[in-house]
Design a protein around this motif. Structure first.
Motif, PDB file in Angstrom:
ATOM      1  N   TYR A 217     -38.405   8.901  70.274  1.00 51.29           N
ATOM      2  CA  TYR A 217     -37.495   8.573  71.332  1.00 51.29           C
ATOM      3  C   TYR A 217     -35.857   8.351  70.608  1.00 51.29           C
ATOM      4  O   TYR A 217     -34.659   7.933  71.231  1.00 51.29           O
ATOM      5  N   ASN A 218     -35.791   7.842  69.342  1.00 50.70           N
ATOM      6  CA  ASN A 218     -34.888   7.219  68.536  1.00 50.70           C
ATOM      7  C   ASN A 218     -34.979   7.921  66.980  1.00 50.70           C
ATOM      8  O   ASN A 218     -34.233   7.492  65.982  1.00 50.70           O
ATOM      9  N   GLY A 219     -35.638   8.796  66.981  1.00 48.89           N
ATOM     10  CA  GLY A 219     -35.907   9.347  65.672  1.00 48.89           C
ATOM     11  C   GLY A 219     -35.455  10.680  64.847  1.00 48.89           C
ATOM     12  O   GLY A 219     -35.477  11.372  64.719  1.00 48.89           O
ATOM     13  N   GLY A 220     -34.027  10.941  66.473  1.00 49.71           N
ATOM     14  CA  GLY A 220     -33.397  12.749  65.578  1.00 49.71           C
ATOM     15  C   GLY A 220     -33.193  13.025  63.970  1.00 49.71           C
ATOM     16  O   GLY A 220     -33.551  13.609  63.717  1.00 49.71           O
ATOM     17  N   HIS A 221     -32.718  11.788  63.073  1.00 50.52           N
ATOM     18  CA  HIS A 221     -32.753  11.848  62.290  1.00 50.52           C
ATOM     19  C   HIS A 221     -34.009  11.901  61.145  1.00 50.52           C
ATOM     20  O   HIS A 221     -34.108  12.871  60.499  1.00 50.52           O
ATOM     21  N   MET A 223     -37.080  13.112  62.268  1.00 51.55           N
ATOM     22  CA  MET A 223     -37.600  14.263  62.152  1.00 51.55           C
ATOM     23  C   MET A 223     -36.882  15.257  61.675  1.00 51.55           C
ATOM     24  O   MET A 223     -37.089  16.459  61.374  1.00 51.55           O
ATOM     25  N   LEU A 224     -34.909  15.175  61.720  1.00 51.72           N
ATOM     26  CA  LEU A 224     -34.644  15.872  60.647  1.00 51.72           C
ATOM     27  C   LEU A 224     -34.966  16.179  59.475  1.00 51.72           C
ATOM     28  O   LEU A 224     -35.614  17.401  58.719  1.00 51.72           O
ATOM     29  N   PRO A 276     -27.196   7.509  65.007  1.00 55.78           N
ATOM     30  CA  PRO A 276     -27.945   8.526  65.024  1.00 55.78           C
ATOM     31  C   PRO A 276     -28.162   9.628  65.760  1.00 55.78           C
ATOM     32  O   PRO A 276     -29.067  10.060  66.319  1.00 55.78           O
ATOM     33  N   ASP A 277     -27.141  10.281  66.745  1.00 55.50           N
ATOM     34  CA  ASP A 277     -26.931  10.820  67.635  1.00 55.50           C
ATOM     35  C   ASP A 277     -25.839  12.062  66.757  1.00 55.50           C
ATOM     36  O   ASP A 277     -26.303  13.527  67.400  1.00 55.50           O
ATOM     37  N   SER A 278     -25.347  12.196  65.631  1.00 57.73           N
ATOM     38  CA  SER A 278     -24.742  12.925  65.128  1.00 57.73           C
ATOM     39  C   SER A 278     -25.314  14.340  64.250  1.00 57.73           C
ATOM     40  O   SER A 278     -26.892  13.984  64.248  1.00 57.73           O
ATOM     41  N   ASP A 279     -25.568  14.752  63.808  1.00 57.82           N
ATOM     42  CA  ASP A 279     -26.161  16.354  63.773  1.00 57.82           C
ATOM     43  C   ASP A 279     -26.174  15.548  61.975  1.00 57.82           C
ATOM     44  O   ASP A 279     -27.164  16.432  61.590  1.00 57.82           O
ATOM     45  N   PHE A 280     -25.982  15.038  61.407  1.00 55.45           N
ATOM     46  CA  PHE A 280     -25.671  14.766  60.136  1.00 55.45           C
ATOM     47  C   PHE A 280     -25.857  13.574  60.038  1.00 55.45           C
ATOM     48  O   PHE A 280     -25.422  12.936  60.114  1.00 55.45           O
ATOM     49  N   ARG A 281     -26.748  14.001  59.240  1.00 56.62           N
ATOM     50  CA  ARG A 281     -26.987  12.946  57.732  1.00 56.62           C
ATOM     51  C   ARG A 281     -26.518  12.357  56.973  1.00 56.62           C
ATOM     52  O   ARG A 281     -25.537  12.971  56.507  1.00 56.62           O
TER      53      ARG A 281
END
Lengths: 485, 485
Positions: A217-221, A223-224, A276-281
């Motif tokens: 739900y909020n784990g984009g980075h 998961m990356l 958190p929505d950015s492609d970049f960590r």
């Protein structure tokens, strides 16, 4: 040391305790460590069936009769190349933080570490770092052994004033326990979160999450990070680290990557104000170090992350670790409190009366069989579970020393020792239960919402001199020298 | 049948085409299938080095000289136990939908299926089902071969009027291509999504998602499905299905579970109006069937999901499949258009002039070497790539038959045949490019936002009689009988 203790000879006639006051939690000095290491290597462990420890198996060694021996923590430390916590390290800890080390550090419940000295360097400079601990929610209630890392981490958070993340690995529990469903573990995770909150964590600097409810739900980075990490780690590597084989489910094979990347600050962009929505960590966030207080059985995960943290695109430092021993079962050394063996453990939901009954009925005693024998021969606190628990729940070193001494001399009877233990445990559990009653769903949600945290860190950091300052001073010194000459 | 074609004997003197008009896309009747199967089994394939096909390897068989042979699609079908698409199935399709089957069905570009008949049953009853297709975004542009499943799926969506999900497996591409980073594939996925939208999908009934941007932000139920599925599938099983070994990364080992559960309707609670934040996936939604048009190389994924769909807590039906052949490279059968070999493929970003040049320079010809020889001996359309492309982009069966006939008889020269092909491809690519120019970021976002979809399905369903009705009728018939007797 407890190897010649209860588990090895429950039926043996107990020998009289010596008059010498032995503090079994006494920390080794650096010199002593060297000696002990040498002694251990003389095949002492090899004679017995080896202990087996990984995140899913915690089994003590057995003697030639198949009886459990106490866990040999120094052997674990040696085998896994961790460092034992020694007095000089604790002295530095106290000097830097101005806080006396927690009794669980002083008394060796947290017995081993990796790179704690680097975290202290960090604290000294006033640099950011964060704490990470966790729990596998295999049931909706915790026993007293489960609480150790939370009680201790709460203390660490107070001392360091840094952000803390608590990972509830509900996904892991459903993957590794055949009969648990994913729906069940999500509910366990919520109940466990409420338990954890009851230890008094500061909501401003604490983020608690369940894998199944945070990551998708909020784990984009996060998961990356997990995918990138899992691209670096092949099947042969996890087979070695966790004892996997061809019959291991593909979910289990992947899961370690998730638990590993929980040690990377970029898994929580919200905490540091990253998008958190950015492609970049963030590279900057990736560089924030992590300290993990955990049971020593979790070390294989973090060896894996330490091996690979520097191979990530945005490099992270190797996480530091603080390893706890297993909290002894009521039945004594070589056992670990287990939620599936009710009489092995004190549960945080036990009534005051249940606690009393369990200690009186099941806590393995180092005392003599009758009052008279106890008064004549004395008891052995080194193998006494009630005494051990007392050392974990009473901060007063002098009082503890006197209890041990009195017990050895037969001045203290088993019933009296148990009564001291019961009182301490009742207080600990009661305080927990009172706090737990106040944790509403809203309070839980506030801890479990991804958000920016607030913390202060070291109030008096010793910032390293900037290069400019060093250059200026050198120049000044040079001019002064020139004037002199 | 193209085995004695170009790849097997590029340097051989070409034989004259027979006068008989052979439609190489002619679908086998059920009887013919039986014969062909028997003929194939007489060791025809075994003489050659076998073809190798899985989601990451597509290699044609080679002859004893190491030259590529055409793909043997019937052998694939037989080996994997799929069903070849036959005329009776297409007749039923037409009778039910009132639509003439797409030329790619009639001409065997989609040549094989699993359970398409069950999807037709579903459509006949007016029951819900959904379409699922996908793409691995390994670059920011697609070639004409990539577009086949989208052009075809758009047609299927128009015919059936059902929801469609398009999965962009950016995670997979970064996991399986050593050099691709996760940041790169996320951008590729967005560009690919715009390409896909250009095929004219209806936004009201289409959800396009990239794994890396959907699953860890709105994918709670999809992740639950993936974990649950991955608990059912062990390493040995994916080793067999995908050729994994000990050196395979743990990410790659887990990924198939994700692609598999994309075929479960519960992975998209939004579409059906279910609550995506609930712990519980809907049993009712789990029962919605899925039809997957895809390249035949993707079949191993869906065999795995078909084997395990019924083992999920909420059982899902086995997904149905429609398998496409590989779109031939310009160089002819046995090759597959490849984005990494620019001259093997027509790209959707190619200029009109580039298309003309590529066909004229590289499209393998079944014609004779000179105008005079062509007029005398005729050409062979069966092995001619331009002719093959014509059959894929001109719906007019009579026109195609005449082209083949004229070519065989030498009435049509190679240059003329190529000109027809060029015009068709230019039209196809131009239409795409015109549409592509209109796909703004906002349009893309509207397709990629998880939301409830709207569809109508079969406008004239033949609802099965209720048990009550059947009982009533039987009763009536019984009474009528009683009156008679």
């Amino acid at each position: 040391m407890a190897k010649d203790g209860p588990a090895a000879g429950k039926d043996q006639k107990k020998t009289a305790a010596s008059n010498q006051t032995v503090q079994w939690w006494k920390l080794p000095t650096l010199e002593e460590l060297g000696q002990e290491y040498q002694e251990e290597q003389k095949g002492k462990v090899k004679k017995n069936k080896a202990q087996e420890i990984d995140p899913w198996t915690v089994e003590a060694a057995t003697d030639e009769h198949g009886q459990s021996l106490a866990f040999d923590y120094e052997a674990i430390s040696r085998e896994w190349a961790t460092k034992l916590i020694d007095q000089p390290l604790l002295d530095r800890f106290e000097a830097l933080t101005g806080k006396r080390p927690h009794m669980w550090l002083r008394r060796g419940l947290f017995f081993s570490h990796r790179d704690l000295d680097r975290i202290l360097d960090c604290y000294e400079r006033g640099d950011d770092f964060f704490l990470y601990t966790g729990r596998g929610p295999s049931s909706d209630s915790m026993h007293i052994g489960h609480t150790i890392s939370f009680e201790f981490t709460k203390w660490l958070q107070d001392v360091f004033d840094v952000p803390l993340v608590v990972m509830l690995t509900d996904d892991e529990k459903a993957l590794f326990k055949e009969k648990l469903t994913f729906e069940e573990v999500m509910e366990f995770a919520r109940q466990n979160a409420k338990d954890i909150i009851s230890f008094g964590f500061d909501v401003k600097k604490t983020f608690i999450y369940s894998d199944l409810k945070y990551i998708p739900y909020n784990g984009g980075h996060m998961m990356l990070n997990a995918w990138e990490f899992s691209k670096l780690v092949n099947f042969n590597q996890v087979r070695g680290a966790f004892g996997f084989n061809g019959s291991t489910s593909t979910g289990r094979i992947f899961f370690p990557s998730l638990q590993c990347v929980a040690a990377f600050a970029t898994s929580y962009p919200h905490i540091w104000g990253d998008d958190p929505d950015s492609d970049f960590r963030s590279k900057k966030t990736a560089a924030i170090p992590c300290l993990i207080p955990c049971g020593v059985d979790q070390d294989p995960y973090f060896r894996l992350v330490r091996e690979n943290a520097g191979r990530m695109k945005n490099k992270s430092p190797k996480p530091a670790l603080l390893h706890a021993k297993f909290f002894s079962a009521l039945q004594g050394p070589g056992g670990k409190m287990s939620a599936s063996i009710p009489n092995s453990a004190i549960f945080m939901s036990d009534t005051m009366n249940q606690i009393k009954k369990k200690i009186n009925s099941y806590a393995f005693s180092g005392g003599q069989e009758t009052k008279e024998l106890q008064q004549e021969l004395g008891g052995n606190p080194d193998v006494d579970v009630s005494y051990q628990y007392i050392t974990y729940f009473d901060d007063d070193d002098e009082k503890i020393a006197k209890i041990a001494d009195d017990y050895r001399k037969g001045k203290l009877l088993t019933g009296e020792l148990k009564a001291i233990c019961i009182k301490l445990l009742q207080e600990y559990v009661k305080r927990f239960q009172d706090n737990r009653a106040k944790v509403t769903d809203d309070v839980m949600k506030s801890f479990m919402t991804p958000r920016k945290l607030e913390w202060k860190g070291n109030p008096n950091p010793k910032k390293p001199e900037s290069k400019q300052k060093v250059a200026d001073r050198t120049k000044q010194a040079g001019s002064a020298g020139a004037e002199k000459s």
